[in-house]
Design a protein around this motif. Structure first.
Motif, mmCIF file in Angstrom:
data_model
loop_
_atom_site.group_PDB
_atom_site.id
_atom_site.type_symbol
_atom_site.label_atom_id
_atom_site.label_comp_id
_atom_site.label_asym_id
_atom_site.label_seq_id
_atom_site.Cartn_x
_atom_site.Cartn_y
_atom_site.Cartn_z
ATOM 1 N N VAL A 55 5.777 1.027 -44.276
ATOM 2 C CA VAL A 55 6.188 0.214 -45.425
ATOM 3 C C VAL A 55 6.706 1.101 -46.546
ATOM 4 C CG1 VAL A 55 5.379 -1.369 -47.219
ATOM 5 C CG2 VAL A 55 4.644 -1.696 -44.860
ATOM 6 N N ILE A 79 -4.241 2.140 -46.293
ATOM 7 C CA ILE A 79 -3.455 2.791 -45.239
ATOM 8 C C ILE A 79 -4.264 2.869 -43.950
ATOM 9 C CG2 ILE A 79 -2.437 4.996 -44.507
ATOM 10 C CD1 ILE A 79 -1.555 5.394 -47.429
ATOM 11 N N TYR A 95 -0.163 -0.866 -44.395
ATOM 12 C CA TYR A 95 1.194 -0.387 -44.653
ATOM 13 C C TYR A 95 2.003 -0.201 -43.365
ATOM 14 C CZ TYR A 95 0.227 0.157 -49.592
ATOM 15 O OH TYR A 95 -0.068 -0.102 -50.914
ATOM 16 N N LYS A 128 1.673 -6.865 -46.554
ATOM 17 C CA LYS A 128 2.128 -5.897 -47.544
ATOM 18 C C LYS A 128 3.616 -5.597 -47.358
ATOM 19 C CE LYS A 128 -0.446 -3.801 -49.813
ATOM 20 N NZ LYS A 128 -1.008 -3.993 -51.173
ATOM 21 N N ASP A 129 4.057 -5.538 -46.121
ATOM 22 C CA ASP A 129 5.462 -5.266 -45.819
ATOM 23 C C ASP A 129 6.346 -6.388 -46.348
ATOM 24 O OD1 ASP A 129 7.789 -4.247 -44.822
ATOM 25 O OD2 ASP A 129 7.377 -4.746 -42.733
ATOM 26 N N GLU A 163 0.847 6.476 -54.954
ATOM 27 C CA GLU A 163 1.898 6.112 -53.998
ATOM 28 C C GLU A 163 3.003 7.154 -53.987
ATOM 29 O OE1 GLU A 163 5.345 2.711 -53.512
ATOM 30 O OE2 GLU A 163 3.309 2.058 -54.023
#
Length: 252
Positions: free
Chosen positions: A10, A150, A155, A161-162, A224
């Motif tokens: 992601v 994670i 992700y 989340k994507d 991030e």
């Protein structure tokens, strides 16, 4: 459980959408005058009459740091350089974004507080220590939360989340929000310098709040940024081909 590049996919999509070397080169070049504008606002407007200690040393150190950073950012606006050193270019984007949107507003808040008649250096330093500790906690908690997500597979491609991030990338709300917040912050700061009693109210409330919010938001984003930088060093698929300009394929 070991991690592989599919666990970060992601984040890889975010690079493809808005953080290509060519796109970053324009952002780095545009950031140079903004960095000097922030330098002037921080040290010659907000820091004009502050009692914050060591401000002259900070001003001199910031001048040389921004001078070196500006030269480096300018060099990385050339294709010959940024194609060969994509990882360094991304690291520079982290430095300038954190400096511009996080550190500078935070320093404005500290220096403006140091102009108040009823504040001492001791209380100002105590406030600085408290906000720095709170910022460190935000960063550590955000980093731990990010790593946990994670490891849980949040992700990976096709997850909630994507889909959520894909929608966000199309609308670019975060970039608009940060730029809007920064514009409001410095507009209010200008009003303070040119107003009377209402300006004092703004200084004690909104300016302090907005400056700290921007500072903490950038610390929340920092994990991030660092994880993406880590992926660029570890996985070829997080880097762009110098010929096609596209991300290398991910291993399946």
């Amino acid at each position: 459980m070991g991690l592989d590049e599919k666990d970060f996919e992601v984040l890889r999509n975010s690079l493809a959408n808005r953080q290509s070397p060519k796109g970053l080169s324009s952002a780095l070049l545009f950031s140079i005058p903004l960095l000097w504008l922030m330098y002037y606002i921080v040290f010659h407007v907000a820091g004009e009459a502050t009692i914050f200690p060591y401000i002259e040393r900070m001003r001199e150190g910031a001048f040389w740091f921004i001078s070196i950073l500006s030269i480096t950012l300018f060099l990385f606006s050339f294709k010959l350089i940024y194609n060969r050193f994509q990882k360094t270019q991304y690291a520079l984007s982290i430095v300038f974004s954190q400096l511009l949107f996080g550190v500078s507003p935070y320093m404005v808040v500290l220096f403006l507080m140091g102009e108040q008649n009823n504040i001492t250096q001791e209380s100002l330093l105590a406030f600085t220590n408290i906000t720095l500790i709170f910022g460190l906690l935000i960063f550590v908690i955000s980093l731990i939360r990010f790593i946990v997500l994670i490891r849980k597979g949040s992700y990976r491609a096709g997850t909630k989340k994507d889909h959520a991030r894909a929608k966000m990338e199309r609308t670019s709300y975060i970039g608009v929000a940060v730029m809007t917040g920064l514009s409001i912050f410095y507009t209010l700061q200008y009003l303070i310098r040119n107003s009377g009693g209402f300006g004092v109210l703004l200084e004690d409330g909104l300016i302090l709040l907005l400056g700290l919010v921007l500072y903490y938001v950038m610390l929340f984003i920092l994990p991030e940024q660092l994880v993406i930088l880590y992926c660029k060093y570890r996985y070829k698929s997080f880097n762009f081909s110098s010929t096609s300009g596209r991300l290398y394929s991910i291993k399946r």
